[in-house]
Enzyme design. Structure first.
Site, short mmCIF file in Angstrom:
data_model
loop_
_atom_site.label_atom_id
_atom_site.label_comp_id
_atom_site.label_asym_id
_atom_site.label_seq_id
_atom_site.Cartn_x
_atom_site.Cartn_y
_atom_site.Cartn_z
N ARG A 55 29.59 34.51 40.18
CA ARG A 55 30.85 33.91 40.51
C ARG A 55 31.01 33.39 42.24
O ARG A 55 30.90 34.46 42.72
CB ARG A 55 31.94 34.25 39.71
CG ARG A 55 32.00 34.37 38.26
CD ARG A 55 33.34 34.78 37.97
NE ARG A 55 33.77 36.15 38.40
CZ ARG A 55 35.05 36.51 38.22
NH1 ARG A 55 35.69 36.09 37.25
NH2 ARG A 55 35.53 37.64 38.69
N PHE A 67 39.02 36.34 28.53
CA PHE A 67 39.07 37.82 29.22
C PHE A 67 39.18 38.73 28.44
O PHE A 67 40.03 39.07 27.57
CB PHE A 67 39.67 37.57 30.45
CG PHE A 67 39.50 38.88 31.23
CD1 PHE A 67 38.31 38.82 32.13
CD2 PHE A 67 40.40 39.88 31.25
CE1 PHE A 67 38.06 39.70 33.11
CE2 PHE A 67 39.95 40.92 32.20
CZ PHE A 67 38.92 41.01 32.87
N ASP A 75 47.86 32.70 29.90
CA ASP A 75 47.23 33.66 30.74
C ASP A 75 46.92 32.79 32.22
O ASP A 75 45.85 32.05 32.15
CB ASP A 75 46.00 34.59 30.58
CG ASP A 75 45.57 35.53 31.38
OD1 ASP A 75 45.88 35.16 32.53
OD2 ASP A 75 45.09 36.67 30.92
N TYR A 119 46.75 39.45 42.18
CA TYR A 119 45.86 40.11 43.16
C TYR A 119 44.69 39.20 43.54
O TYR A 119 43.82 39.45 44.30
CB TYR A 119 45.36 41.43 42.94
CG TYR A 119 44.92 41.70 41.47
CD1 TYR A 119 43.71 41.23 40.95
CD2 TYR A 119 45.63 42.32 40.43
CE1 TYR A 119 43.36 41.26 39.78
CE2 TYR A 119 45.06 42.40 39.18
CZ TYR A 119 43.91 41.97 38.99
OH TYR A 119 43.36 42.14 37.73
N LYS A 120 44.59 37.95 42.74
CA LYS A 120 43.51 37.06 43.12
C LYS A 120 43.93 35.90 43.93
O LYS A 120 43.89 36.20 45.26
CB LYS A 120 43.45 36.34 41.65
CG LYS A 120 42.61 37.38 40.58
CD LYS A 120 42.33 36.62 39.14
CE LYS A 120 42.03 37.57 38.17
NZ LYS A 120 40.91 38.42 38.41
C1 LIG Z 1 42.11 36.10 32.77
C2 LIG Z 1 42.28 37.56 32.93
N1 LIG Z 1 43.55 38.12 32.41
C3 LIG Z 1 43.83 39.58 33.00
C4 LIG Z 1 43.01 40.14 33.74
C5 LIG Z 1 43.33 41.33 34.26
O1 LIG Z 1 44.24 41.89 33.77
P1 LIG Z 1 44.73 43.50 34.29
O2 LIG Z 1 45.18 42.99 35.65
O3 LIG Z 1 45.61 44.02 33.53
O4 LIG Z 1 43.44 44.46 34.60
C6 LIG Z 1 41.99 39.29 34.40
C7 LIG Z 1 41.29 40.10 35.43
O5 LIG Z 1 40.25 39.43 36.04
C8 LIG Z 1 41.78 38.42 33.96
O6 LIG Z 1 40.78 37.37 34.40
#
Ligand SMILES: Cc1ncc(COP(=O)(O)O)c(C=O)c1O
Length: 420
Positions: free
Chosen positions: A379, A134, A205, A230-231
């Protein structure tokens, strides 16, 4: 429309109504405020609104903030929320309660976790990650390497060569457990074991894992982890993220981005920084209390939920989705990039198509909401807490109609807004 799959060759005996009737998680759908007539397949990006959030926020705003005012920091334990929420989240990721805090964004926490890991391997130069990770992960690590100067090097490597790249000069390996595009999932235990055998530390992550797949950080001997809420945790837009550090690293770790919330005695207002013991030192500044309260309410839904049942339903939903796509959408140039036969996958399905953006817009117009990731990936998040098997049936039926009738071909549907 009937949901009986008698016409399909995939499994003529499968009846989605029966699957919904016998679904052990079916009662959880009522925990969400889902708009009628919408099939929401974007919970892998932004989870829907839990039904209890409105009342919880009203209470925190009106009674706590409105009436208790600044006394709320103590009276309503606002100051302890990063640790209290961390302890709740720990149960979902196989961590001890005191190994997780909630604060900041995933990007910021990734910086802190990578900085901790890099600092614990001072003789080694390299930070390794996956090509195509990402983007924020790549950007944060590039930024950290730049900040640390010539003694630190950033290296991105293709997935199948990752472990070969972890050598005696590798300080830290940073990987996303479930890939944001193709949904492929690393074997956390095996990768961690092999990277650690070469002396490196590993940062995971978990943004696409937490609340969707079974995660057992301590059983995998993980070093550090971060992830967003938030997911699949439905913590709301911009919800605070989490950070995990294994207890064995607490005493020596330095997250780099420090601040008064991570000081051992913040209300001494001392001139010099002295880190709090344990995870509190991962905090920097004042936390978002309304965001914490929203996440706290959202986590109630997971109380007593068996993650093994969530995982089993997730795989069943995505298998059904892929089988139906193969059956009903053949011949339109779709390519499944999430492997049906590989159980090492997360909880969304990715389909590639040269006109994927416009096709997704046509689907959204039919209230089947997924998302698009450039250059060509659609997706579909398959979230077990509120999706029914018949939603999968209806969504694929809508997709097949969009394709069959060329609904996506209008120029208007090809125009991209800022967020896709
Ligand atoms: C693997 C991954 N890391 C981090 C994030 C987002 O990071 P942030 O909440 O800091 O924007 C996402 C967002 O979709 C993600 O898919």
């Amino acid at each position: 429309m009937t949901h009986k799959m008698a016409a399909l060759s995939v499994d003529p005996d499968v009846d989605v109504s029966e699957m919904d009737r016998t679904d052990p998680l079916r009662h959880l759908r009522a925990s969400f405020d889902l708009p009628a007539d919408t099939i929401y397949l974007c919970g892998n990006s932004l989870g829907p609104l839990p039904g209890n959030v409105g009342a919880r926020l009203a209470d925190v705003v009106q009674r706590q903030w409105g009436e208790s005012l600044i006394r709320s920091w103590n009276a309503h334990s606002w100051f302890a929320m990063p640790e209290r929420l961390g302890a709740r989240l720990a149960t979902l990721i196989g961590a001890q309660a005191h190994e997780v805090t909630v604060a900041d964004s995933t990007s910021v926490n990734l910086f802190k976790a990578a900085c901790c890991a890099r600092g614990l391997r001072p003789q080694r130069r390299r930070i390794v990650t996956e090509t195509g990770n990402f983007p924020t992960d790549a950007y944060v690590l590039q930024g950290l390497a730049q900040l640390l100067g010539p003694g630190t090097e950033y290296l991105a490597v293709e997935r199948d060569r990752i472990l070969d790249a972890v050598d005696a000069d590798t300080a830290v390996l940073v990987l996303t457990h479930v890939h944001y595009k193709d949904c492929a999932m690393f074997d956390m235990a095996e990768v961690t074991r092999r990277a650690q055998a070469r002396g490196a530390l590993v940062v995971w992550d978990l943004s696409h894992s937490v609340g969707a797949v079974c995660v057992d950080l301590n059983a995998c001997n993980a070093d550090f982890a971060v992830g967003c809420t938030y997911k699949y945790l439905n913590g709301g837009p911009g919800a605070p993220a989490f950070i995990f550090a294994a207890e064995r690293h607490h005493a020596a770790m330095n997250p780099g981005l420090v601040g008064w919330w991570g000081h051992e005695q913040p209300f001494d207002f001392a001139e010099g920084y002295s880190p709090a013991a344990g995870m509190r030192r991962t905090l920097s500044g004042t936390g978002p209390i309304l965001g914490f309260a929203t996440l706290d309410a959202a986590l109630d839904i997971f109380d007593g939920v068996d993650m093994a049942a969530v995982r089993a339903k997730s795989l069943r939903l995505s298998s059904l989705f892929l089988d139906l796509v193969a059956e009903k959408c053949a011949g339109f140039g779709l390519r499944a990039i999430t492997a049906r036969d590989n159980p090492q996958r997360g909880s969304h399905v990715a389909l590639a198509h040269a006109d994927g953006f416009a096709i997704m817009q046509a689907l959204i117009r039919r209230n089947v909401i997924g998302d698009f990731r450039a250059p060509d990936v659609m997706r579909f998040g398959l979230t077990p807490l509120y999706l029914r098997y018949r939603d999968v049936w209806d969504a694929v039926e809508a997709l097949s109609q969009v394709l069959r009738h060329g609904e996506w071909k209008s120029a208007e549907l090809g125009r991209r807004a800022r967020v896709t």
